[in-house]
Design a protein around this motif. Structure first.
Motif, PDB file in Angstrom:
ATOM      1  N   ARG A   3       0.837  -1.194   0.000  1.00 58.18           N
ATOM      2  CA  ARG A   3       0.000   0.000   0.000  1.00 58.18           C
ATOM      3  C   ARG A   3       0.873   1.245   0.000  1.00 58.18           C
ATOM      4  O   ARG A   3       1.728   1.412   0.874  1.00 58.18           O
ATOM      5  CB  ARG A   3      -0.883   0.024   1.250  1.00 58.18           C
ATOM      6  CG  ARG A   3      -1.711  -1.214   1.419  1.00 58.18           C
ATOM      7  CD  ARG A   3      -2.821  -1.019   2.418  1.00 58.18           C
ATOM      8  NE  ARG A   3      -2.390  -0.936   3.806  1.00 58.18           N
ATOM      9  CZ  ARG A   3      -2.984  -1.619   4.804  1.00 58.18           C
ATOM     10  NH1 ARG A   3      -3.999  -2.418   4.544  1.00 58.18           N
ATOM     11  NH2 ARG A   3      -2.570  -1.483   6.033  1.00 58.18           N
ATOM     12  N   THR A   4       0.661   2.114  -0.959  1.00 57.60           N
ATOM     13  CA  THR A   4       1.466   3.336  -1.002  1.00 57.60           C
ATOM     14  C   THR A   4       1.246   4.169   0.252  1.00 57.60           C
ATOM     15  O   THR A   4       2.173   4.801   0.741  1.00 57.60           O
ATOM     16  CB  THR A   4       1.101   4.201  -2.230  1.00 57.60           C
ATOM     17  OG1 THR A   4      -0.308   4.230  -2.355  1.00 57.60           O
ATOM     18  CG2 THR A   4       1.718   3.652  -3.472  1.00 57.60           C
ATOM     19  N   ILE A   5       0.031   4.100   0.787  1.00 51.73           N
ATOM     20  CA  ILE A   5      -0.267   4.955   1.940  1.00 51.73           C
ATOM     21  C   ILE A   5       0.618   4.598   3.143  1.00 51.73           C
ATOM     22  O   ILE A   5       0.968   5.454   3.949  1.00 51.73           O
ATOM     23  CB  ILE A   5      -1.765   4.869   2.289  1.00 51.73           C
ATOM     24  CG1 ILE A   5      -2.135   5.936   3.332  1.00 51.73           C
ATOM     25  CG2 ILE A   5      -2.146   3.512   2.822  1.00 51.73           C
ATOM     26  CD1 ILE A   5      -3.599   6.232   3.349  1.00 51.73           C
ATOM     27  N   SER A   6       1.027   3.336   3.226  1.00 49.88           N
ATOM     28  CA  SER A   6       1.838   2.909   4.363  1.00 49.88           C
ATOM     29  C   SER A   6       3.266   3.419   4.280  1.00 49.88           C
ATOM     30  O   SER A   6       3.970   3.469   5.272  1.00 49.88           O
ATOM     31  CB  SER A   6       1.895   1.383   4.454  1.00 49.88           C
ATOM     32  OG  SER A   6       0.615   0.850   4.470  1.00 49.88           O
ATOM     33  N   ILE A   7       3.710   3.722   3.094  1.00 47.63           N
ATOM     34  CA  ILE A   7       5.137   4.036   2.949  1.00 47.63           C
ATOM     35  C   ILE A   7       5.390   5.445   2.454  1.00 47.63           C
ATOM     36  O   ILE A   7       6.535   5.840   2.275  1.00 47.63           O
ATOM     37  CB  ILE A   7       5.821   3.047   1.983  1.00 47.63           C
ATOM     38  CG1 ILE A   7       5.086   3.016   0.662  1.00 47.63           C
ATOM     39  CG2 ILE A   7       5.907   1.659   2.574  1.00 47.63           C
ATOM     40  CD1 ILE A   7       5.935   2.467  -0.449  1.00 47.63           C
ATOM     41  N   GLN A   8       4.330   6.214   2.260  1.00 46.56           N
ATOM     42  CA  GLN A   8       4.559   7.486   1.568  1.00 46.56           C
ATOM     43  C   GLN A   8       5.371   8.488   2.386  1.00 46.56           C
ATOM     44  O   GLN A   8       5.922   9.419   1.836  1.00 46.56           O
ATOM     45  CB  GLN A   8       3.258   8.103   1.072  1.00 46.56           C
ATOM     46  CG  GLN A   8       2.253   8.403   2.140  1.00 46.56           C
ATOM     47  CD  GLN A   8       0.921   8.823   1.528  1.00 46.56           C
ATOM     48  OE1 GLN A   8       0.763   8.809   0.317  1.00 46.56           O
ATOM     49  NE2 GLN A   8      -0.015   9.209   2.360  1.00 46.56           N
ATOM     50  N   ASP A   9       5.473   8.260   3.692  1.00 43.77           N
ATOM     51  CA  ASP A   9       6.283   9.179   4.494  1.00 43.77           C
ATOM     52  C   ASP A   9       7.725   8.709   4.639  1.00 43.77           C
ATOM     53  O   ASP A   9       8.520   9.342   5.333  1.00 43.77           O
ATOM     54  CB  ASP A   9       5.666   9.328   5.891  1.00 43.77           C
ATOM     55  CG  ASP A   9       4.270   9.924   5.805  1.00 43.77           C
ATOM     56  OD1 ASP A   9       4.064  10.753   4.894  1.00 43.77           O
ATOM     57  OD2 ASP A   9       3.405   9.544   6.614  1.00 43.77           O
ATOM     58  N   ALA A  10       8.058   7.591   4.029  1.00 43.33           N
ATOM     59  CA  ALA A  10       9.406   7.031   4.195  1.00 43.33           C
ATOM     60  C   ALA A  10      10.468   7.978   3.645  1.00 43.33           C
ATOM     61  O   ALA A  10      10.202   8.779   2.747  1.00 43.33           O
ATOM     62  CB  ALA A  10       9.494   5.684   3.492  1.00 43.33           C
ATOM     63  N   ASP A  11      11.687   7.862   4.220  1.00 43.39           N
ATOM     64  CA  ASP A  11      12.776   8.717   3.754  1.00 43.39           C
ATOM     65  C   ASP A  11      13.188   8.351   2.330  1.00 43.39           C
ATOM     66  O   ASP A  11      13.664   9.178   1.573  1.00 43.39           O
ATOM     67  CB  ASP A  11      13.984   8.565   4.679  1.00 43.39           C
ATOM     68  CG  ASP A  11      13.638   8.983   6.096  1.00 43.39           C
ATOM     69  OD1 ASP A  11      13.066  10.070   6.250  1.00 43.39           O
ATOM     70  OD2 ASP A  11      13.888   8.197   7.034  1.00 43.39           O
ATOM     71  N   GLN A  12      13.064   7.065   2.041  1.00 41.14           N
ATOM     72  CA  GLN A  12      13.376   6.610   0.681  1.00 41.14           C
ATOM     73  C   GLN A  12      12.386   5.504   0.341  1.00 41.14           C
ATOM     74  O   GLN A  12      12.071   4.687   1.207  1.00 41.14           O
ATOM     75  CB  GLN A  12      14.770   5.979   0.637  1.00 41.14           C
ATOM     76  CG  GLN A  12      15.883   6.912   0.307  1.00 41.14           C
ATOM     77  CD  GLN A  12      17.135   6.143  -0.072  1.00 41.14           C
ATOM     78  OE1 GLN A  12      17.277   5.703  -1.193  1.00 41.14           O
ATOM     79  NE2 GLN A  12      18.022   5.971   0.879  1.00 41.14           N
ATOM     80  N   ILE A  13      11.949   5.492  -0.881  1.00 43.37           N
ATOM     81  CA  ILE A  13      11.067   4.400  -1.293  1.00 43.37           C
ATOM     82  C   ILE A  13      11.741   3.674  -2.449  1.00 43.37           C
ATOM     83  O   ILE A  13      12.244   4.302  -3.386  1.00 43.37           O
ATOM     84  CB  ILE A  13       9.694   4.940  -1.743  1.00 43.37           C
ATOM     85  CG1 ILE A  13       9.004   5.650  -0.575  1.00 43.37           C
ATOM     86  CG2 ILE A  13       8.811   3.810  -2.254  1.00 43.37           C
ATOM     87  CD1 ILE A  13       7.745   6.390  -0.968  1.00 43.37           C
ATOM     88  N   LEU A  14      11.815   2.351  -2.335  1.00 46.66           N
ATOM     89  CA  LEU A  14      12.335   1.550  -3.448  1.00 46.66           C
ATOM     90  C   LEU A  14      11.137   0.951  -4.163  1.00 46.66           C
ATOM     91  O   LEU A  14      10.299   0.314  -3.531  1.00 46.66           O
ATOM     92  CB  LEU A  14      13.194   0.397  -2.944  1.00 46.66           C
ATOM     93  CG  LEU A  14      14.404   0.697  -2.069  1.00 46.66           C
ATOM     94  CD1 LEU A  14      15.107  -0.611  -1.709  1.00 46.66           C
ATOM     95  CD2 LEU A  14      15.358   1.601  -2.808  1.00 46.66           C
ATOM     96  N   VAL A  15      11.058   1.159  -5.450  1.00 47.59           N
ATOM     97  CA  VAL A  15       9.966   0.558  -6.210  1.00 47.59           C
ATOM     98  C   VAL A  15      10.531  -0.629  -6.979  1.00 47.59           C
ATOM     99  O   VAL A  15      11.477  -0.481  -7.761  1.00 47.59           O
ATOM    100  CB  VAL A  15       9.345   1.570  -7.190  1.00 47.59           C
ATOM    101  CG1 VAL A  15       8.107   0.966  -7.835  1.00 47.59           C
ATOM    102  CG2 VAL A  15       9.001   2.857  -6.472  1.00 47.59           C
ATOM    103  N   LEU A  16       9.994  -1.798  -6.708  1.00 45.81           N
ATOM    104  CA  LEU A  16      10.498  -3.002  -7.366  1.00 45.81           C
ATOM    105  C   LEU A  16       9.519  -3.459  -8.436  1.00 45.81           C
ATOM    106  O   LEU A  16       8.307  -3.356  -8.273  1.00 45.81           O
ATOM    107  CB  LEU A  16      10.668  -4.145  -6.359  1.00 45.81           C
ATOM    108  CG  LEU A  16      11.642  -3.970  -5.209  1.00 45.81           C
ATOM    109  CD1 LEU A  16      11.899  -5.306  -4.543  1.00 45.81           C
ATOM    110  CD2 LEU A  16      12.945  -3.378  -5.708  1.00 45.81           C
TER     111      LEU A  16
END
Ligand code: ADP
Ligand code: MG
Length: 615
Positions: free
Chosen positions: A564-577
């Motif tokens: 879910r994007t909503i769970s990670i949208q505040d992360a310092d870095q997001i890796l999209v696999l």
């Protein structure tokens, strides 16, 4: 079998004493017909009551001594066999604990269980029977024949014909049956497997109304097993009638010729009775010998199954293999640890290495975790699950990992605690290749919450303290608070002492997930990995959890795997696999603008959100 015999070493004394006492027992048994013969020849012939009574006393004496020897032998054989099995089981358990994920993937857990339990039992039985019978049975058969010749050479000729004939029949039937027994074992495995699978998936089977199919399939497997067992049973059923026919024919000959010879005084009555006794001793002992051979065949088959497991080389489970492991560390990744200077000296090495100079220097300063040209392929798979990954993370950062199912998210995070070893490239933690760490040291730094919540039988507290047995009450309190488990634990009557069934059956999916998160948090890890661990949590709980994580006093580096994007949208870095490759790295806003895959995921979920609000 040979490889396993070392576990019997400690029971040398028992392994020698058991057969020796069995031999003694057999010797006393062989004397019995002689005494009976004497009783008839002397005692009855002369109407000598005292002689009969004293010989009776001798018989009782022989019986008692025989019994004592037999019990002693049994004791030693049992001690050796069970001790051997205990040692073997322990060795196997330790060995399996040292398996890497990779090995477990290839071997499969269910056959490991069969091998540790029923196979070891079979081998234990084999050892027990072998110690008791391998000397005794042949000794009695041969001894009885010799005694028969000692009693009367002419009459004993019947033995010389009957025994080989008996042996042919008995061993013929056994050897015809051995392959059948193997097939029975095989079919039994299949029935067991079907049973296990059906019971595990019973809810799914019911939900899809597949009961009838399952029953039919089970019935088929059951029938083949029955068929082969019946065949084996029929073949062995021949054993008794055939042997009894031979023995009784021999007895007829023995008695018939004996009677004539007794008439003319060629042989005494007591001797004929002794010979009859020897004949039946031989029969009984041959049947035992057959049992021994059957048991041994099974035991040897099981032993080889066990040996196959013991021969698998261990890796990455326990510390046992540390030294061996370190030696095969990828040379390619040694460069970047400390000696930056030596890198430039060794141009050729760099070319071979995955780590280019620029990637090293750009990430070295404050990188806490780095992936350098990491590729990974599962043992049985033909394709790479991860290809050529490069990224680095600072201490205390939160990293979101997102991607479709099968895109490699779980695989990626499992490389950090070294549950699997990279195929190419290297994973660095705190400037050191994970392969150079002591496994204990590495894993103590990491709190890992696997995708599939696994709990153990015990209490909630046992499960939370699994990762740190001496956890303080404050640490536990903090862990359950942040993991959002406090509320539901407090609702339970027994609180932290609430029992957890095997696998956490008595808890909901979300409760299980929260407990596994608390279990990881209680260690206050430097690195926290949550592999899709919030999938069963509602949005509010999920948000509260993330909020709690960000406020932890020890500031762990957090890997948040999510769909879910909503769970990670505040992360310092997001890796999209996507399909084992990184197709985007950055913050939410940047990715929304620049990464198509991320935008697609976001859009699809955003629309869902809107729709669900509208409806
Ligand atoms: P995700 O967590 O993103 O859903 P995974 O990392 O679990 O994806 O899986 C990535 C790929 O690796 C998939 O194609 C999957 O089929 C494969 N894979 C995962 N685990 C194993 C395994 N134990 N053995 C072989 N292949 C595996
Ligand atoms: Mg996964």
């Amino acid at each position: 079998m040979k490889g396993l015999l070392k576990y019997l070493k400690e029971y040398k004394k028992e392994s020698i004493l058991a057969p020796v006492f069995k031999m003694l027992e057999a010797s006393f048994e062989l004397l019995v017909p002689l005494v009976i013969g004497a009783m008839i020849n002397v005692g009855i012939a002369n109407m000598d009551k005292n002689y009969i009574l004293s010989m009776g006393g001798v018989l009782v004496f022989l019986g008692v001594i025989g019994l004592i020897c037999s019990v002693t032998a049994q004791y030693y054989a049992a001690k050796a066999a069970t001790g051997f099995a205990a040692k073997l089981r322990y060795a196997m358990f330790t060995h399996i604990q040292a398996f890497s994920y990779e090995k477990l993937d290839t071997v499969g857990t269910s056959t490991l269980i069969t091998r540790m339990t029923s196979d070891i039992n079979q081998v234990q039985n084999g050892v027990n029977m072998f110690l008791r019978l391998f000397l005794r049975s042949p000794f009695i058969v041969i001894g009885a024949v010799i005694m028969a010749f000692y009693v009367d050479v002419k009459a004993a000729l019947v033995f010389a014909v009957a025994i080989p004939l008996l042996s042919v029949v008995v061993f013929g039937i056994v050897f015809a049956n051995i392959p059948l027994y193997k097939k029975v074992q095989d079919r039994l495995d299949k029935v067991t497997l079907a049973t296990r699978e059906t019971l595990n998936g019973i809810r799914v089977i019911r939900a899809f109304r597949k009961e009838a199919d399952e029953i039919r399939e089970f019935d088929e497997k059951n029938k083949t097993l029955t068929g082969i067992q019946l065949l084996a049973g029929r073949v062995s059923a021949l054993l008794n009638p055939l042997t009894y026919v031979i023995i009784n024919l021999a007895l007829v000959v023995l008695l018939y010729t004996g009677a004539f010879r007794v008439d003319v005084g060629g042989i005494k009555q007591g001797d004929v009775v002794s010979l009859v006794n020897y004949m039946s001793q031989i029969l009984v002992e041959l049947v035992k010998l057959v049992n021994l051979i059957v048991t041994l065949t099974k035991a040897v088959a099981c032993a080889s199954r066990i040996e196959n497991v013991m021969q698998i080389k261990e890796g990455m489970g326990l510390d046992l293999e540390q030294s061996a492991d370190k030696s095969d560390t990828n040379s390619e990744c040694k460069v970047e640890t400390a000696e930056m200077t030596s890198v430039s000296e060794d141009e050729k090495n760099i070319e071979e290495t995955c780590c280019t100079m620029s990637s090293i220097s750009s990430v070295l300063q404050d990188a806490f975790i780095q992936f350098q040209n990491v590729s990974f392929t599962y043992k049985q798979a033909s394709e790479e699950a991860l290809s050529n990954m490069n990224f680095s993370i600072k201490k205390g950062q939160t990293i979101g990992i997102i991607g479709g199912t099968g895109s490699g998210k779980s695989t990626l995070v499992q490389l950090i605690p070294r549950l699997y070893d990279v195929t190419k490239g290297c994973v660095m933690v705190n400037g050191k290749n994970v392969k150079d760490y002591d496994l204990d040291e590495l894993r103590k730094m990491i709190g890992y919450v696997p995708q599939k919540a696994a709990l153990f039988k015990g209490t909630i507290k046992d499960n939370i303290c699994f990762g740190k047995e001496d956890a303080s009450d404050e640490a536990i309190e903090e862990a359950i608070l942040v993991a959002q488990a406090k509320e539901f634990i407090e609702k339970k009557e027994e609180g932290l002492d609430t029992p957890v069934e095997q696998g956490g059956r008595n808890l909901s999916g979300g409760q299980r997930q929260r407990l596994t998160i608390a279990r990881a948090l209680v260690r206050r890890p430097q690195i926290l990995i949550l592999d899709d661990s919030c999938s069963a949590l509602d949005y509010a709980t999920d948000a509260a959890l993330r909020d709690g994580l960000s406020k932890l006093s020890y500031h762990p580096t957090v890997f948040l795997v999510s769909q879910r994007t909503i769970s990670i949208q505040d992360a310092d870095q997001i890796l999209v696999l996507d399909d084992g490759e990184i197709v985007g790295i950055g913050k939410h806003e940047v990715l929304l603008r620049e990464c198509e895959v991320y935008r697609e995921i976001y859009d699809s979920q955003y629309k869902e959100e809107v729709e669900s609000h509208e409806s």
